[in-house]
Every structure is written in C-alpha cells, then in structure tokens.
Design an enzyme around this catalytic site. Structure first.
Site, PDB file in Angstrom:
ATOM      1  CB  SER A  11      42.273 -23.105  75.410  1.00  0.00           C
ATOM      2  OG  SER A  11      43.498 -22.536  75.802  1.00  0.00           O
ATOM      3  CG  ASN A  39      39.143 -32.554  71.594  1.00  0.00           C
ATOM      4  OD1 ASN A  39      39.348 -32.220  72.758  1.00  0.00           O
ATOM      5  ND2 ASN A  39      39.435 -33.787  71.145  1.00  0.00           N
ATOM      6  CE1 TYR A  90      48.800 -29.246  74.793  1.00  0.00           C
ATOM      7  CE2 TYR A  90      48.938 -28.145  76.920  1.00  0.00           C
ATOM      8  CZ  TYR A  90      48.210 -28.823  75.968  1.00  0.00           C
ATOM      9  OH  TYR A  90      46.874 -29.071  76.187  1.00  0.00           O
ATOM     10  CE  LYS A 112      45.891 -26.851  73.835  1.00  0.00           C
ATOM     11  NZ  LYS A 112      44.784 -27.214  72.918  1.00  0.00           N
ATOM     12  CG  ASP A 141      46.517 -35.357  59.178  1.00  0.00           C
ATOM     13  OD1 ASP A 141      46.667 -34.554  60.128  1.00  0.00           O
ATOM     14  OD2 ASP A 141      47.467 -35.829  58.532  1.00  0.00           O
TER      15      ASP A 141
END
Length: 269
Positions: A131, A80, A145, A149, A53
């Site tokens: 990314s 990832n 979101y 990134k 986690d």
C-alpha cells in the site's frame, strides 16, 4: 537461510519489486517474479521470472498455473505492481482513473482470487499488499492514486477477516515516498492542469524535494522480509516517516493534520 517458502511477487522488474525479489532469493526462498517484460539481467539463484500483466485475467491465470506446476504450492503472495498519476481530480479522465484502478486495485484482486484456493487447501498462506501512507492519508493532485490505495486497504482488511479461519492472513506494507521510478516519473493527466497549474507545480516541487531524501527500495524489501519471517501485524509502516505519519493520523487533531499535509505538499495553509 530461509528456504521453505514459495513466494510470488508482482511488479518485479524494477524498484521495490526488484529489490524484494532479489533479497528474498538471496535468503533462500524460492521466488517467482512476475513482470510485463522479463529482465535481461543475468539469472539469479532461487529467482524465476515469468511474464505477468496484472490487468489481464488470462495472464494472471497462466502465471499462477505455471508457478503451481513448477513448485506445487504458493506460500506467500506479494502484490507490488502499481502505477501512479499526477493531476487534479477535475482534469482526470474516467479512462485514466479506470486504468489506474485496474492495476492498483483489480490487479491485486485478480492475484488474490487466483492464489486463495491453493492457500485454503494447504491450510496456510500469507498475502502482502504493498500500500502506501497514501492509503490512510489524502494527497492533493494524486487523488486517484490515493483513493486506489485507500480501496486496497479496505479490501485487505475485509479479506483478512474472511480467510483467517483457513490460517491465511493479509498484511498491508505502507511505505512513504521511496526512490523509485513510480515516485520520480509519475504519469500526468493528459488534459493538463489548467487553473491548477501553479498549485500542481508547487506540489511537485515539494514532493521531489522529499524524494531526494527518501529511502531506497531495499529498505522496503527488508521490511517485507521481516513481515514474512516475523510475527503477524495487519499494518506495517515500511520506514520511520511512514510510522510517524501513521501515529500522527491516529492521534493528532484533524486541523493540525490538515495544516501539516498542506505544508508538506507545498500548498498554502
């Protein structure tokens, strides 16, 4: 066959992570794949799964210590694991934004801190952070979101300067839309869309249409393989669309980029 590197990858139970873990294992790398729940599929040679986690400090520490006990080193870390969220910034709660950042930014942060001591001591290492084109482009109704990134890209570039002296490098792999659950089944803000309903609907319709023709996760996995085996480059657009968008962002006038983005997200120009 390549078989001289020990690789750690997060978010490996589906999508890009699963495709990458299997491809690298097929190429002979020793792959340690982390996911919240271990898969129930049959065992794969060179591929070992562990529970991880990325939002939990103890889980990250236990996972990395397990890899070091089993393999003695870590040559490549692939961050990832990620989550997405759809909705207007105004309707996004602080808790929802914090939760997304905890996975998308602080997750890689935890993993990088955990592996860097052993990479420095070994005098070599590679960190690959997954990314997105939204790491250098805006995304209406995916603002949190996109900002996560953007943050990951700034962190990665800064870290690369810090660790280069130890022969450790950091790479950003930037996919465009990909046919994964992350893109097709994104969570939505709990408060609803309110006055933005029609705009969000138009954006979602445009995004879904793009996903239908998007590359499969294996295409990103192949890019990651080429990053591991090829010459160093800080930014690696993962597909033709990502490469085109990167060039447009750099060389097109800002107004033209703005109009193009609004059109691609189904908004009035």
């Amino acid at each position: 066959m390549f078989n001289d590197k020990v690789i750690v990858i997060t978010g490996a139970s589906s999508g890009i992570g699963e495709a990458t873990a299997h491809l690298l294992a097929q190429k002979g790398f020793r792959v340690f794949a982390g996911a919240r729940r271990a898969p129930t599929s049959p065992p794969v040679p060179n591929l070992e799964f562990g529970v991880l986690d990325v939002t939990n400090d103890a889980s990250v520490e236990n996972f990395i210590n397990w890899v070091l006990r089993e393999a003695g080193r870590i040559d490549v870390l692939i961050n990832n694991a990620g989550v997405s969220l759809v909705g207007p910034v105004e309707k996004t709660s602080i808790k929802e934004a914090q939760g997304l950042f905890d996975t998308n930014v602080f997750g890689p942060f935890r993993l990088m801190r955990a592996v860097l001591p052993t990479m420095r001591e070994a005098g070599q290492g590679l960190i690959i952070n997954i990314s997105s084109v939204l790491g250098f482009l805006p995304a209406p109704f995916m603002g949190v979101y996109a900002s996560s990134k953007h943050a990951l890209e700034g962190l990665s570039e800064s870290l690369d300067h810090e660790v280069r002296e130890f022969n450790v490098r950091v790479v950003l792999v930037e996919p465009s839309f990909t046919k994964t659950n992350l893109d097709t089944n994104s969570a939505q803000v709990s408060e609803g869309f309110g006055a933005y309903e029609s705009q969000v609907s138009a954006t979602l319709k445009a995004v879904i249409a793009q996903i239908k023709s998007a590359p499969a996760p294996i295409s990103v996995a192949r890019k990651i393989l080429s990053v591991i085996t090829g010459p160093y480059k800080m930014r690696e657009p993962a597909d033709g669309t990502a490469k085109l968008l990167s060039r447009l962002r750099r060389f097109m006038p800002a107004g033209a980029v703005d109009r193009s983005l609004r059109k691609s997200f189904g908004l009035r120009t």
